[in-house]
Design a protein around this motif. Sequence first.
Motif, PDB file in Angstrom:
ATOM      1  N   GLN A 121      28.744  31.038  24.429  1.00  0.00           N
ATOM      2  CA  GLN A 121      30.135  31.423  24.529  1.00  0.00           C
ATOM      3  C   GLN A 121      30.290  32.416  25.678  1.00  0.00           C
ATOM      4  O   GLN A 121      29.367  33.134  26.032  1.00  0.00           O
ATOM      5  N   VAL A 122      31.490  32.418  26.272  1.00  0.00           N
ATOM      6  CA  VAL A 122      31.774  33.302  27.397  1.00  0.00           C
ATOM      7  C   VAL A 122      32.940  34.210  27.009  1.00  0.00           C
ATOM      8  O   VAL A 122      34.012  33.722  26.639  1.00  0.00           O
ATOM      9  N   ARG A 123      32.736  35.507  27.095  1.00  0.00           N
ATOM     10  CA  ARG A 123      33.764  36.483  26.761  1.00  0.00           C
ATOM     11  C   ARG A 123      34.435  36.975  28.043  1.00  0.00           C
ATOM     12  O   ARG A 123      33.759  37.434  28.975  1.00  0.00           O
ATOM     13  N   VAL A 124      35.775  36.871  28.091  1.00  0.00           N
ATOM     14  CA  VAL A 124      36.560  37.287  29.253  1.00  0.00           C
ATOM     15  C   VAL A 124      37.569  38.339  28.798  1.00  0.00           C
ATOM     16  O   VAL A 124      38.307  38.118  27.839  1.00  0.00           O
ATOM     17  N   GLU A 125      37.606  39.484  29.475  1.00  0.00           N
ATOM     18  CA  GLU A 125      38.551  40.546  29.127  1.00  0.00           C
ATOM     19  C   GLU A 125      39.222  41.102  30.376  1.00  0.00           C
ATOM     20  O   GLU A 125      38.596  41.195  31.442  1.00  0.00           O
ATOM     21  N   MET A 126      40.503  41.458  30.214  1.00  0.00           N
ATOM     22  CA  MET A 126      41.248  42.181  31.253  1.00  0.00           C
ATOM     23  C   MET A 126      41.779  43.463  30.631  1.00  0.00           C
ATOM     24  O   MET A 126      42.306  43.445  29.518  1.00  0.00           O
TER      25      MET A 126
ATOM     26  N   ALA B  70      44.268  41.671  27.833  1.00  0.00           N
ATOM     27  CA  ALA B  70      44.136  40.240  27.571  1.00  0.00           C
ATOM     28  C   ALA B  70      42.669  39.919  27.353  1.00  0.00           C
ATOM     29  O   ALA B  70      41.786  40.573  27.914  1.00  0.00           O
ATOM     30  N   SER B  71      42.413  38.898  26.543  1.00  0.00           N
ATOM     31  CA  SER B  71      41.028  38.498  26.301  1.00  0.00           C
ATOM     32  C   SER B  71      40.993  37.077  25.778  1.00  0.00           C
ATOM     33  O   SER B  71      41.975  36.551  25.250  1.00  0.00           O
ATOM     34  N   ASP B  72      39.852  36.447  25.941  1.00  0.00           N
ATOM     35  CA  ASP B  72      39.622  35.127  25.372  1.00  0.00           C
ATOM     36  C   ASP B  72      38.118  34.890  25.335  1.00  0.00           C
ATOM     37  O   ASP B  72      37.357  35.480  26.114  1.00  0.00           O
ATOM     38  N   THR B  73      37.720  34.043  24.421  1.00  0.00           N
ATOM     39  CA  THR B  73      36.326  33.633  24.327  1.00  0.00           C
ATOM     40  C   THR B  73      36.254  32.133  24.554  1.00  0.00           C
ATOM     41  O   THR B  73      36.860  31.350  23.807  1.00  0.00           O
ATOM     42  N   ILE B  74      35.564  31.734  25.608  1.00  0.00           N
ATOM     43  CA  ILE B  74      35.409  30.314  25.906  1.00  0.00           C
ATOM     44  C   ILE B  74      34.348  29.746  24.977  1.00  0.00           C
ATOM     45  O   ILE B  74      33.220  30.235  24.922  1.00  0.00           O
TER      46      ILE B  74
ATOM     47  N   GLU C  92      45.248  49.106  39.204  1.00  0.00           N
ATOM     48  CA  GLU C  92      44.168  48.121  39.171  1.00  0.00           C
ATOM     49  C   GLU C  92      43.985  47.615  37.747  1.00  0.00           C
ATOM     50  O   GLU C  92      44.194  48.350  36.785  1.00  0.00           O
ATOM     51  N   ILE C  93      43.598  46.369  37.643  1.00  0.00           N
ATOM     52  CA  ILE C  93      43.210  45.777  36.365  1.00  0.00           C
ATOM     53  C   ILE C  93      41.719  45.457  36.442  1.00  0.00           C
ATOM     54  O   ILE C  93      41.220  44.953  37.458  1.00  0.00           O
ATOM     55  N   VAL C  94      41.024  45.765  35.370  1.00  0.00           N
ATOM     56  CA  VAL C  94      39.578  45.538  35.312  1.00  0.00           C
ATOM     57  C   VAL C  94      39.309  44.200  34.619  1.00  0.00           C
ATOM     58  O   VAL C  94      39.876  43.910  33.568  1.00  0.00           O
ATOM     59  N   LEU C  95      38.451  43.401  35.222  1.00  0.00           N
ATOM     60  CA  LEU C  95      38.051  42.112  34.657  1.00  0.00           C
ATOM     61  C   LEU C  95      36.564  42.145  34.361  1.00  0.00           C
ATOM     62  O   LEU C  95      35.759  42.519  35.214  1.00  0.00           O
ATOM     63  N   THR C  96      36.198  41.772  33.142  1.00  0.00           N
ATOM     64  CA  THR C  96      34.778  41.674  32.780  1.00  0.00           C
ATOM     65  C   THR C  96      34.493  40.292  32.209  1.00  0.00           C
ATOM     66  O   THR C  96      35.320  39.719  31.489  1.00  0.00           O
ATOM     67  N   ILE C  97      33.332  39.762  32.537  1.00  0.00           N
ATOM     68  CA  ILE C  97      32.896  38.445  32.063  1.00  0.00           C
ATOM     69  C   ILE C  97      31.448  38.580  31.606  1.00  0.00           C
ATOM     70  O   ILE C  97      30.597  39.101  32.341  1.00  0.00           O
TER      71      ILE C  97
END
Length: 516
Positions: A108-113, A122-126, A161-166
């Motif tokens: 699974q891939v975790r994406v957060e802003m 915002a967030s989602d888990t692929i 700024e918005i922070v993006l983590t993957i």
Amino acid sequence: MTIRAPYRTIAALGGALLVMLLPGPEAAAAGEEAVREPVQEQVQEPVLQGEEITGGSNPGDAVALSSGTQYLDEFTTGTLHYRIPREVAHSTLHVGITTLGQSGDGDQVRVEMGTWEGDLCASDTISSSASGFLDHLRTTHVAAGPPLDGGADGTCGSSEEIVLTIELNADPEDAVSVGQPLEILVYEEPRPVRLGELPPPDEGFDHDWRDIGRDVSGALEVEPGRSFGMAPELEPGSTYEVTIRPGETQIFRVPVDWGERLQAEAFFPEPDEQRADRLAGMGSVSLAVTNPLRALVDHDSGTLSTSSATQNRVNPGPVRWFNREFSYTMLAGDHYLVVTADEHDASESLSLLYRLTLDTFGEAGDGAPAYPDDYEGAWPTFSGGEVTADGPGTGALTRISALGDSTAVVAVLAVVGLLLIGSGSIVLVRVIRDPRPLPDGAGPVPWQGPAPQGPAPQGPAPQGPAPQGQQVYGAGPYGQPPSSPSRYGQRPDDHGPPAGGAAPEPPPWGPGPERR
């Protein structure tokens, strides 16, 4: 006759290259065999594209991303950190993520802003699987911006700024996606100036199918794309005749305006008896449609029938700005039709003919948001697709594949090789035509005039050192922004985060199962 050192080197290189280019007896025999029997083309798997980057391993090393660009990175055992500067006040920052699918148990891939202050926007888990693409691709779309009701921006809509983590949701020792490529899209959308005039969201997920015909006699030919960036544009109201092999993914591009609704059908004719026998054990075929950020909007898949025709249809709702409350049909722009076929034992020798028919309904531009004057009518477009990756790493060979069709690349290399051979041949001929003799025991000497007749003169060698030959040397999310300590650590300018409690999870964005 003596060939001097530099020319000897050039001639040798040219001769070696000529030997490499000319086929030997075995290759010639193989070529004759290829003429007698059809060549089995390799199954074309999907690829990702973008400008190569390496995400930061910690918040202080977060890499800056720009709107309108697509990037190519690869998964690591840790968290990848990026930052997206906001260039337009009160804008919404959209991020699209595309990864290659995995067969069996994947990661699974975790994406957060979020913000540097610790607010999760915002967030989602692929998921580890993606039925809409038959596990060939996996995508998601998250966004951070002001509240949809037009209220106060909050930190998610006002932060500079918005922070993006993957990151991978897997034990580093068991992660199978490490080294696999991921594609990142960034799009900054200005805030509409009159939200109250926009149409309400389309909450009906079951839209009536409208007849779009199937023009068999007038079907057009098209070369499918292997990536979203390579996808050819299709014309609404048309039928295309395409061939796909088991295991392949084919991608097409369709512009869809505000207020328009896209319909598409992939029709596989009933196979004859001989082909039906070969299709025994064949799995599913799928038709999917994505929005401009590649998020899955609708899909239809099923087992390919061996006794009747098979058809897959997609029928998403109209594109409206307020649809972002419920679904991904929220941005006008290029949408993508993705056709995939499961693998089969005879993947490389079996081809499946299908007809792809599509059309759009609704008035183009109906319900379009009014952006500030400088952004009127802007659609998401992305540049930076010069590097292509279809597996772990993005080395030199994948860069060559991004230049275009492999046949064209080989042709260019062949022309360069022939030019080198020609240059070497000219030098060789000139040297052979130079009949200068040398005295016994002497090195090469400059030519001083016509070649002397008869035997070489005898006598002592010239004084001084003999002249030396010349040397040759041979890279949704619209959740409520709570107040909490920074989940991202310190920002690059070392401003520390405030203290507080843990951040709750924002509600997911999208209509549930339709998202994958």
